[in-house]
Design a protein around this motif. Structure first.
Motif, PDB file in Angstrom:
ATOM      1  N   ASN A   1      58.586  77.734 -42.350  1.00  0.00           N
ATOM      2  CA  ASN A   1      59.128  78.736 -41.438  1.00  0.00           C
ATOM      3  C   ASN A   1      60.627  78.474 -41.305  1.00  0.00           C
ATOM      4  O   ASN A   1      61.162  77.574 -41.965  1.00  0.00           O
ATOM      5  N   GLU A   2      61.295  79.216 -40.438  1.00  0.00           N
ATOM      6  CA  GLU A   2      62.756  79.094 -40.360  1.00  0.00           C
ATOM      7  C   GLU A   2      63.227  77.706 -39.954  1.00  0.00           C
ATOM      8  O   GLU A   2      64.317  77.292 -40.328  1.00  0.00           O
ATOM      9  N   ARG A   3      62.432  76.958 -39.202  1.00  0.00           N
ATOM     10  CA  ARG A   3      62.829  75.600 -38.780  1.00  0.00           C
ATOM     11  C   ARG A   3      62.298  74.517 -39.702  1.00  0.00           C
ATOM     12  O   ARG A   3      62.834  73.432 -39.760  1.00  0.00           O
ATOM     13  N   ASN A   4      61.181  74.781 -40.366  1.00  0.00           N
ATOM     14  CA  ASN A   4      60.591  73.811 -41.281  1.00  0.00           C
ATOM     15  C   ASN A   4      60.612  74.414 -42.681  1.00  0.00           C
ATOM     16  O   ASN A   4      59.700  75.137 -43.062  1.00  0.00           O
ATOM     17  N   ARG A   5      61.640  74.102 -43.445  1.00  0.00           N
ATOM     18  CA  ARG A   5      61.852  74.734 -44.735  1.00  0.00           C
ATOM     19  C   ARG A   5      61.286  73.911 -45.896  1.00  0.00           C
ATOM     20  O   ARG A   5      61.411  74.307 -47.042  1.00  0.00           O
ATOM     21  N   GLU A   6      60.685  72.786 -45.588  1.00  0.00           N
ATOM     22  CA  GLU A   6      60.124  71.922 -46.621  1.00  0.00           C
ATOM     23  C   GLU A   6      58.604  72.107 -46.667  1.00  0.00           C
ATOM     24  O   GLU A   6      57.913  71.784 -45.705  1.00  0.00           O
ATOM     25  N   PRO A   7      58.050  72.609 -47.792  1.00  0.00           N
ATOM     26  CA  PRO A   7      56.598  72.823 -47.870  1.00  0.00           C
ATOM     27  C   PRO A   7      55.824  71.510 -47.714  1.00  0.00           C
ATOM     28  O   PRO A   7      56.225  70.481 -48.242  1.00  0.00           O
ATOM     29  N   TYR A   8      54.748  71.559 -46.948  1.00  0.00           N
ATOM     30  CA  TYR A   8      53.915  70.373 -46.774  1.00  0.00           C
ATOM     31  C   TYR A   8      52.474  70.634 -47.224  1.00  0.00           C
ATOM     32  O   TYR A   8      51.640  69.744 -47.139  1.00  0.00           O
ATOM     33  N   ARG A   9      52.188  71.834 -47.704  1.00  0.00           N
ATOM     34  CA  ARG A   9      50.877  72.151 -48.241  1.00  0.00           C
ATOM     35  C   ARG A   9      51.076  73.271 -49.262  1.00  0.00           C
ATOM     36  O   ARG A   9      52.172  73.804 -49.408  1.00  0.00           O
ATOM     37  N   ASN A  10      50.021  73.618 -49.982  1.00  0.00           N
ATOM     38  CA  ASN A  10      50.108  74.728 -50.924  1.00  0.00           C
ATOM     39  C   ASN A  10      48.706  75.259 -51.215  1.00  0.00           C
ATOM     40  O   ASN A  10      48.149  75.006 -52.276  1.00  0.00           O
ATOM     41  N   TYR A  11      48.147  75.961 -50.258  1.00  0.00           N
ATOM     42  CA  TYR A  11      46.852  76.590 -50.481  1.00  0.00           C
ATOM     43  C   TYR A  11      46.604  77.676 -49.447  1.00  0.00           C
ATOM     44  O   TYR A  11      47.187  77.680 -48.372  1.00  0.00           O
ATOM     45  N   PHE A  12      45.741  78.593 -49.815  1.00  0.00           N
ATOM     46  CA  PHE A  12      45.283  79.651 -48.917  1.00  0.00           C
ATOM     47  C   PHE A  12      43.853  79.958 -49.322  1.00  0.00           C
ATOM     48  O   PHE A  12      43.600  80.329 -50.467  1.00  0.00           O
ATOM     49  N   LEU A  13      42.931  79.764 -48.441  1.00  0.00           N
ATOM     50  CA  LEU A  13      41.520  80.017 -48.713  1.00  0.00           C
ATOM     51  C   LEU A  13      41.153  81.374 -48.129  1.00  0.00           C
ATOM     52  O   LEU A  13      41.299  81.612 -46.940  1.00  0.00           O
ATOM     53  N   ALA A  14      40.705  82.258 -49.001  1.00  0.00           N
ATOM     54  CA  ALA A  14      40.300  83.592 -48.559  1.00  0.00           C
ATOM     55  C   ALA A  14      38.827  83.791 -48.920  1.00  0.00           C
ATOM     56  O   ALA A  14      38.451  83.757 -50.089  1.00  0.00           O
ATOM     57  N   GLY A  15      38.018  83.976 -47.901  1.00  0.00           N
ATOM     58  CA  GLY A  15      36.590  84.210 -48.117  1.00  0.00           C
ATOM     59  C   GLY A  15      36.340  85.563 -48.746  1.00  0.00           C
ATOM     60  O   GLY A  15      37.239  86.412 -48.839  1.00  0.00           O
TER      61      GLY A  15
END
Length: 164
Positions: free
Chosen positions: A15-29
């Motif tokens: 987001n605008e304050r946390n610009r460093e990715p800490y995960r990389n997934y999205f689970l969609a049922g």
């Protein structure tokens, strides 16, 4: 429904304050409202997809590619300026907020067995790492009188170069 950029930002946890990715997934049922948007991102090469693990109970697991990550980060708005309180929290100074904000140490009050009180202020001795009193008023019958005495001692200390 979210936009593709918002979905990638969510998947990366940025987001605008946390610009460093800490995960990389999205689970969609199965039947998830964002599946079609994710499929467009996969087609554009901004994400990959694979069936979710069995313990998830079905659905699709999406991952953002390096190309998608660069796009998601570049689309973030500039971070807002931190509030003074957020700056204080980041400073980790061991001061109270008012001391940090105002730039001076707040006096403390102590009482003796005769019911008198006095005000004093401590600073921390850098050489030995323990507090020492740098300004101390006289013992007085009332807190108001103790404050007057403390302020006089503070003025005298400033004149003598002992307090600031």
């Amino acid at each position: 429904m979210s936009t593709g950029i918002e979905l990638m930002q969510h998947a990366l946890g940025i987001n605008e304050r946390n610009r460093e990715p800490y995960r990389n997934y999205f689970l969609a049922g199965d039947g998830h409202a964002d599946n079609s948007q994710w499929q467009e991102l996969v087609t554009e090469g901004l994400a990959t997809s694979r069936p979710s693990p069995d313990f998830c109970g079905g659905g699709v697991l999406y991952h953002v590619t390096d190309k998608g990550k660069a796009l998601a980060i570049s689309a973030l708005p500039e971070p807002k300026k931190k509030t003074r309180y957020e700056e204080y929290l980041d400073a980790d100074s061991c001061l109270s907020f008012s001391e940090w904000l105002l730039g001076y140490r707040i006096p403390e009050v102590e009482y003796n067995r005769q019911g008198e009180c006095r005000m004093y202020r401590c600073s921390y001795d850098a050489a030995y790492g323990y507090p020492r009193r740098d300004v101390e008023g006289e013992w007085c019958k009332t807190k108001k009188a103790a404050k007057v005495s403390y302020k006089a001692a503070l003025r005298q200390g400033v004149k003598d170069g002992r307090a600031h």
